[in-house]
Enzyme design. Structure first.
Site, PDB file in Angstrom:
ATOM      1  CG  ASP A 283      -1.793   1.187   1.359  1.00  0.00           C
ATOM      2  OD1 ASP A 283      -2.645   1.377   0.475  1.00  0.00           O
ATOM      3  OD2 ASP A 283      -1.631   1.951   2.333  1.00  0.00           O
TER       4      ASP A 283
ATOM      5  CD  GLU B  73      -2.466   2.563  -3.425  1.00  0.00           C
ATOM      6  OE1 GLU B  73      -3.449   3.305  -3.572  1.00  0.00           O
ATOM      7  OE2 GLU B  73      -1.802   2.556  -2.384  1.00  0.00           O
TER       8      GLU B  73
END
Length: 745
Positions: free
Chosen positions: A421, A474
């Site tokens: 993330d 990401e």
């Protein structure tokens, strides 16, 4: 003999240094408890001291029977002197309480530290991958005595104690031993048992302030909102997925289909009469796997199931980097779920969050009274937008912590990879910072060099130690070579989320069709950079929350047009180069934004339009998996050719997807106007048939028929060249629809 019998005993004289240490121990300030506690040999014999501040009397078991110990100056430190041969290596003691109840125990301070210098060195060098094996709480048997070894890294502490139910949360009772300059503290406690709640009481050596902290390496925590760590039991799960792991290690994933179903476990489907009961990992396994198989996804990606205190963070504000959240059951329940997926041919990824952590007082923040896990410089140690803290990626012990966390999930739970993330926030020193709020690196740039080195280390380690496992970034910027190997200068990720494609596609799809002709490049632009990375096309949870509306509600027009537009969007999604990721609910056109507090609106699947969307997604997944032309070269230019990317006036795209042996032609009509007798350039002569039509009534479409011709499923390409191709085909394009053509032999 009644053990509670007391005797009048003459006071024991103690020297000044012992008195000083006793005062420090009783004041919970003693740095080295082993200096006075436990067994001490001397020329005159053996001295044993035990600290039991709540005891009325204490007796040591000798070869001649229980013997009373002296309470030194009524401090609660009890002492016995005698011949070392009269007591066991780990002597037993009987404590007499003020109410004359008694219990027997083995004292912790007859056991010495076990962590080797080799392990401490690896940890301090930032290359340790399995630190949870010796840090945290580890149940073990030492010299036939069961207990738990507690270990902790906190270099700026004056004193650390294990506090728990077994010592009445009294920080004076079980102070730990410092292992020199490593900053690691250790203590084996025979009284501790599996399931015991515990924390660490830490006194900062400079300020003297106390901090009560959960275990950073804890593998089990109390159910939120409670925050204590718990001694985790060893796993009893018997894995049955070795064939899957063997196949994964040999799989050519770059040329295989990968379609991911992104899932928030707590809101996929809930139980109870009111639909408010969180699912259990084990109980939901069969239903979830059957559903994912019916939709023909290849993988599931769980949003973080690492322990976290706040439901509203969706798991992205992690406090338990080695602990599955107890909201959904035990660690073995999670192992069962992953194992069941693998046995049914479904891969499983985990969302992992090394980019930041929350400020909760019980967790990592200001851990030993200093910025320890977070960077000391507030310009590099705080995410003001998120209210979180940033790891110090230049600190070796922090790197060992995070590297071990990544290793833990792939080894202990057999996850097939990690989705990392917020990578962009790690890469840039000026991420979400104004001028004057950040300082450049040593070369004057805005790159976070320490984070870059850390990410490369994680990726190299995961690929080396877990063959076939994938690490996905990401990453939302134009940082080069995110998914290229480290040895050529890349970051070493397997794949990167294509945020540009997602933003452009959703912006285009949200336009009224009359304006799409002026924004044609929002679709065509993605093919200019489609092969610069190994891309995943994400339609993720972030796009259906916080006022962004569901995918269906983003679409313009009336109800029919919204559904048609979404079917068309999915056709573009599944035929565009790149792996696929779709957030749960999108597959049946969830009406409302995602709400983590309630399950998806499954009742919608009973209506034709929503059920048709489910069938469409299943069929598109099937085509993507079954036809190599749609996946073999997702990451190579030879897998794609435009047929016509210039027809912006009619908002039509046509292109070819290729494999080594075949090709498919894709035609997309982004207006509600049917295009009869539309001329399409085509690469080869022969017969063609429609193998997919998003306007089919099977999917809830209009099943449009051209009134000027027979809509046969087979058609013949003419010898007339058109645009860049040597042949052409006249075809009917339904309104707001996509079709896929296959050439027949």
């Amino acid at each position: 003999m009644a053990l509670s019998r007391t005797h009048s005993r003459p006071p024991v004289s103690i020297d000044i240094s012992l008195r000083r240490d006793l005062n420090a121990l009783c004041g919970a300030r003693l740095h080295d408890p082993y200096a006075i506690l436990g067994r001490h040999r001397s020329d005159s014999g053996c001295t044993v001291r035990v600290y039991r501040p709540g005891a009325k009397a204490l007796l040591i078991h000798t070869q001649d029977g229980p013997a009373h110990m002296d309470n030194l100056e009524r401090t609660g430190v009890f002492q016995w002197r005698g011949d070392a041969a009269d007591i066991q290596q780990h002597p037993r003691f009987t404590q007499v309480n003020p109410d004359d109840t008694e219990f027997t125990f083995v004292d912790a301070y007859s056991f010495f530290p076990q962590i080797t210098n080799e392990k401490l060195h690896g940890f301090s060098q930032g290359r340790c991958c399995q630190a949870w094996h010796y840090l945290g709480s580890v149940p073990q048997t030492r010299d036939s005595i069961e207990g738990v070894r507690f270990s902790l890294w906190a270099p700026n502490a004056e004193r650390i104690s294990v506090v728990s139910d077994f010592n009445h949360w009294d920080g004076r009772v079980h102070p730990m031993k410092s292992l020199g300059t490593s900053g690691v503290w250790e203590l084996f406690i025979p009284a501790a048992q599996i399931g015991a709640c515990y924390k660490y009481e830490i006194r900062n050596r400079d300020s003297g302030k106390l901090f009560i902290k959960a275990d950073p390496y804890g593998q089990l925590y109390e159910t939120p909102p409670q925050t204590a760590s718990m001694v985790a039991p060893p796993s009893s799960h018997e894995w049955l997925d070795q064939p899957w792991l063997d196949d994964r290690a040999e799989r050519d994933w770059l040329h295989q289909p990968m379609s991911i179903y992104e899932l928030h476990l707590g809101s996929w489907r809930r139980g109870g009469d009111q639909g408010d009961q969180a699912p259990n990992y084990r109980d939901i396994a069969t239903e979830l796997v059957d559903y994912v198989k019916s939709q023909r996804f290849t993988h599931i990606q769980f949003m973080p199931v690492t322990e976290h205190p706040f439901d509203g963070s969706w798991g992205y504000q992690t406090t338990g980097y080695f602990a599955p959240t107890r909201r959904y059951g035990s660690a073995d329940d999670l192992r069962y779920l992953v194992d069941h997926c693998h046995q049914n041919g479904i891969g499983v990824f985990l969302d992992w969050v090394p980019g930041h952590f929350p400020r909760d007082e019980h967790a990592l923040a200001f851990f030993d009274g200093t910025p320890l896990y977070e960077h000391r410089d507030p310009q590099r140690g705080e995410h003001k937008d998120w209210g979180t803290l940033i790891f110090d990626y230049g600190r070796n012990e922090v790197k060992s912590f995070l590297l071990s966390s990544a290793w833990y999930w792939l080894s202990e739970f057999h996850f097939d990879g990690l989705r990392v993330d917020a990578v962009a926030s790690m890469l840039y020193l000026d991420y979400s910072r104004k001028h004057g709020e950040w300082s450049p690196n040593e070369y004057g740039g805005n790159e976070n060099l320490e984070a870059i080195d850390f990410l490369r280390q994680v990726n190299m380690t995961m690929h080396r130690d877990f063959p076939g496992a994938l690490v996905m970034a990401e990453e939302s910027t134009a940082w080069p070579m995110v998914s290229r190997p480290v040895y050529v200068g890349g970051l070493g990720f397997s794949l990167k989320w294509n945020m540009g494609w997602m933003n452009d596609t959703l912006a285009y799809a949200g336009l009224d069709p009359i304006y799409r002709q002026y924004n044609h490049d929002k679709l065509t632009f993605s093919l200019l950079y489609a092969y610069t990375e190994n891309f995943i096309l994400p339609l993720s949870h972030d796009e259906v929350v916080h006022g962004k509306r569901s995918l269906l509600r983003k679409m313009p027009g009336d109800r029919w047009q919204q559904l048609a537009n979404l079917r068309l969007l999915f056709t573009w999604f599944f035929t565009h180069p790149g792996n696929k990721l779709l957030f749960m609910g999108g597959e049946f056109a969830q009406e409302n934004e995602w709400n983590h507090n309630q399950q998806l609106d499954w009742d919608l699947t009973g209506s034709p339009g929503h059920h048709g969307m489910q069938v469409l997604v299943s069929d598109l997944n099937g085509l993507y998996r079954d036809y190599p032309a749609l996946h073999q070269y997702d990451f190579e230019p030879k897998g794609f050719d435009w047929l016509d990317c210039h027809d912006n006036t009619q908002s039509i795209l046509s292109y070819v997807r290729r494999s080594d042996d075949d090709f498919l032609a894709v035609l997309l009509n982004f207006t509600p106007i049917p295009r009869n007798n539309y001329l399409v350039p085509i690469p080869a002569a022969g017969k063609y048939r429609v193998i997919f039509n998003s306007d089919s009534d099977v999917y809830g479409g209009s099943n449009y028929q051209d009134p000027t011709r027979d809509n046969d499923f087979e058609m013949v390409a003419s010898e007339q060249p058109y645009l860049t191709q040597g042949h052409s085909l006249s075809i009917t394009l339904p309104p707001l629809a996509g079709i896929i053509l296959q050439r027949l032999e």
